[in-house]
Design a protein around this motif. Structure first.
Motif, short mmCIF file in Angstrom:
data_model
loop_
_atom_site.label_atom_id
_atom_site.label_comp_id
_atom_site.label_asym_id
_atom_site.label_seq_id
_atom_site.Cartn_x
_atom_site.Cartn_y
_atom_site.Cartn_z
N LEU A 2 10.11 2.91 45.49
CA LEU A 2 11.38 4.17 45.44
C LEU A 2 11.28 4.75 46.79
O LEU A 2 12.36 4.93 47.58
CB LEU A 2 11.06 4.74 44.12
CG LEU A 2 11.39 3.91 43.04
CD1 LEU A 2 11.56 5.17 41.68
CD2 LEU A 2 13.12 4.68 42.85
N LEU A 3 10.58 4.98 47.50
CA LEU A 3 10.73 5.63 48.81
C LEU A 3 11.52 5.54 49.33
O LEU A 3 12.73 4.82 50.82
CB LEU A 3 9.54 6.63 49.05
CG LEU A 3 9.61 6.89 50.71
CD1 LEU A 3 10.43 8.32 51.03
CD2 LEU A 3 8.12 7.41 51.04
N LEU A 4 11.30 3.40 50.02
CA LEU A 4 11.26 2.94 50.89
C LEU A 4 12.74 2.34 50.80
O LEU A 4 13.12 1.91 51.58
CB LEU A 4 10.78 1.57 50.91
CG LEU A 4 9.01 1.76 51.87
CD1 LEU A 4 8.21 0.92 51.65
CD2 LEU A 4 9.01 1.83 53.42
N ALA A 5 12.94 2.33 49.43
CA ALA A 5 14.51 1.70 48.06
C ALA A 5 15.29 3.11 49.25
O ALA A 5 16.78 2.31 49.25
CB ALA A 5 14.16 1.44 47.60
N PHE A 6 14.91 4.33 48.86
CA PHE A 6 15.74 5.20 49.28
C PHE A 6 15.67 5.78 50.65
O PHE A 6 17.36 5.77 50.80
CB PHE A 6 15.40 6.50 48.66
CG PHE A 6 15.73 7.79 49.13
CD1 PHE A 6 16.83 8.15 47.97
CD2 PHE A 6 16.02 8.71 50.28
CE1 PHE A 6 17.74 8.86 48.45
CE2 PHE A 6 16.35 10.02 50.12
CZ PHE A 6 17.38 9.93 49.96
N GLN A 7 14.73 5.56 51.91
CA GLN A 7 15.37 4.85 53.33
C GLN A 7 16.13 3.85 53.40
O GLN A 7 16.77 4.03 53.93
CB GLN A 7 14.30 5.10 53.82
CG GLN A 7 13.03 6.30 53.76
CD GLN A 7 11.78 5.98 54.31
OE1 GLN A 7 11.53 4.90 54.16
NE2 GLN A 7 11.00 7.12 54.04
#
Length: 347
Positions: A268-273
């Motif tokens: 999720l963090l990578l998708a948000f970035q």
């Protein structure tokens, strides 16, 4: 003459058999048609489904089932390359495949794909049961006819719908052992199904020109970067939730529960970035693409370890009730080998 016309003419030339190259073709050229790295990923998830099922097959039957599933995955790859030879020749990512280079003819690929597909279904039916064989046949047909022939060139939802084919291997593995389909393999199917769009779209974001030249309506081509990154974020959220299902229904234990919580947060963090990234920076999409490969492998490996130790109360009760000892069938070296192949996955 525009760039697309030049690329198209180049693709036509590349798709014509070069008899000088064909004379030097080798077994490795035919092997490359099976998309061996993609096949390894499908085979690994099928093995997890087979190993986690509450029934153990004898070693010979297991070996036959593995061979049949591998042949089926290879057949799907060969037939995909047979049909897509024209656009493979246009796209820089695929132009060095055996058919565009003229090392293998399209007819040879078609024959190989049909033979592999027929062998895989018959072998699985003879080794295990008709349910598993029917699922394998349906998977091959869905990937080739529904995804490759129809959806891939017709709709921006090609990857979303077509992802069902790549999600079926753990169900096939489970059915090979049990003869039926339960809630557990369906949960694994849902994980792979929801994993497929963010995985492929992250790749496609950095290959937009390639897909545009080939007239393949991948989401970044028809909807743009912003819409694609937003869809990736949405599917990543759904994936994180679906990945909790094996633990929530008692199919997995503590090891899987901790692993999925950490990996889901990172995904999720990578998708948000990626969704917040601006301009032509290729790194956020590449990071998500690479991590998505690791994500699927780590989750399924954790599930395998969990079942090896029967760490879930439901697993212990089920196995005790059946009077069957269930443990992972994959030795550590096989898992490491699968990871090395999957980590370089050709998508």
């Amino acid at each position: 003459m525009n760039v697309k016309s030049i690329a198209g003419q180049l693709g036509e030339r590349r798709s014509r058999p070069d008899h000088r190259l064909a004379a030097h073709r080798s077994v490795s050229d035919f092997g490359a048609l099976t998309k061996p790295r993609v096949m390894m990923l499908a085979l690994f998830t099928a093995l997890v489904g087979l190993s986690c099922a509450p029934v153990r097959l004898d070693p010979l039957t297991t070996a036959m089932a593995v061979l049949a599933i591998a042949a089926g995955a290879g057949a799907a790859g060969v037939l995909n390359m047979w049909y897509d030879a024209d656009i493979d020749a246009i796209m820089s990512r695929t132009a060095m495949r055996p058919i565009p280079l003229g090392k293998v003819s399209r007819f040879e690929a078609l024959v190989l794909g049909l033979l592999l597909g027929g062998f895989s279904v018959v072998a699985l039916a003879l080794a295990t049961n008709l349910m598993a064989a029917a699922l394998l046949a349906g998977t091959i047909l869905f990937y080739v006819v529904v995804y490759t022939v129809w959806l891939k060139r017709a709709t921006r939802q090609n990857i979303v719908i077509g992802g069902a084919a790549g999600a079926l291997p753990p169900v096939i593995g489970w059915a090979a052992a049990t003869g039926d389909v339960g809630l557990e393999p369906v949960a694994l199917l849902l994980i792979i199904f929801l994993w497929t769009p963010p995985h492929f779209w992250a790749l496609a974001l950095n290959r937009t020109d390639d897909y545009a030249r080939a007239d393949v309506p991948m989401l970044p081509v028809v909807a743009g970067r912003a819409a694609t990154t937003r869809q990736i974020l949405i599917y990543s959220g759904l994936l994180a939730l679906a990945s909790e299902l094996p633990w929530a229904v008692g199919f997995a234990g503590v090891i899987y529960g901790v692993t999925v919580a950490i990996c889901g947060a990172l995904f999720l963090l990578l998708a948000f970035q990626l969704d917040r990234s601006i301009g032509p920076d290729r790194r956020p999409a590449h990071r998500l693409f690479v991590f998505s490969i690791a994500y699927l492998f780590v989750l399924f490996a954790a599930l395998l370890v969990d079942h090896g130790g029967n760490s879930s109360p439901r697993m212990r009760a089920l196995h005790a009730g059946l009077g069957i000892s269930v443990r992972a069938e994959l030795p550590p070296e096989a898992v490491r080998t699968a990871w090395r192949s999957i980590n370089l996955s050709e998508v």
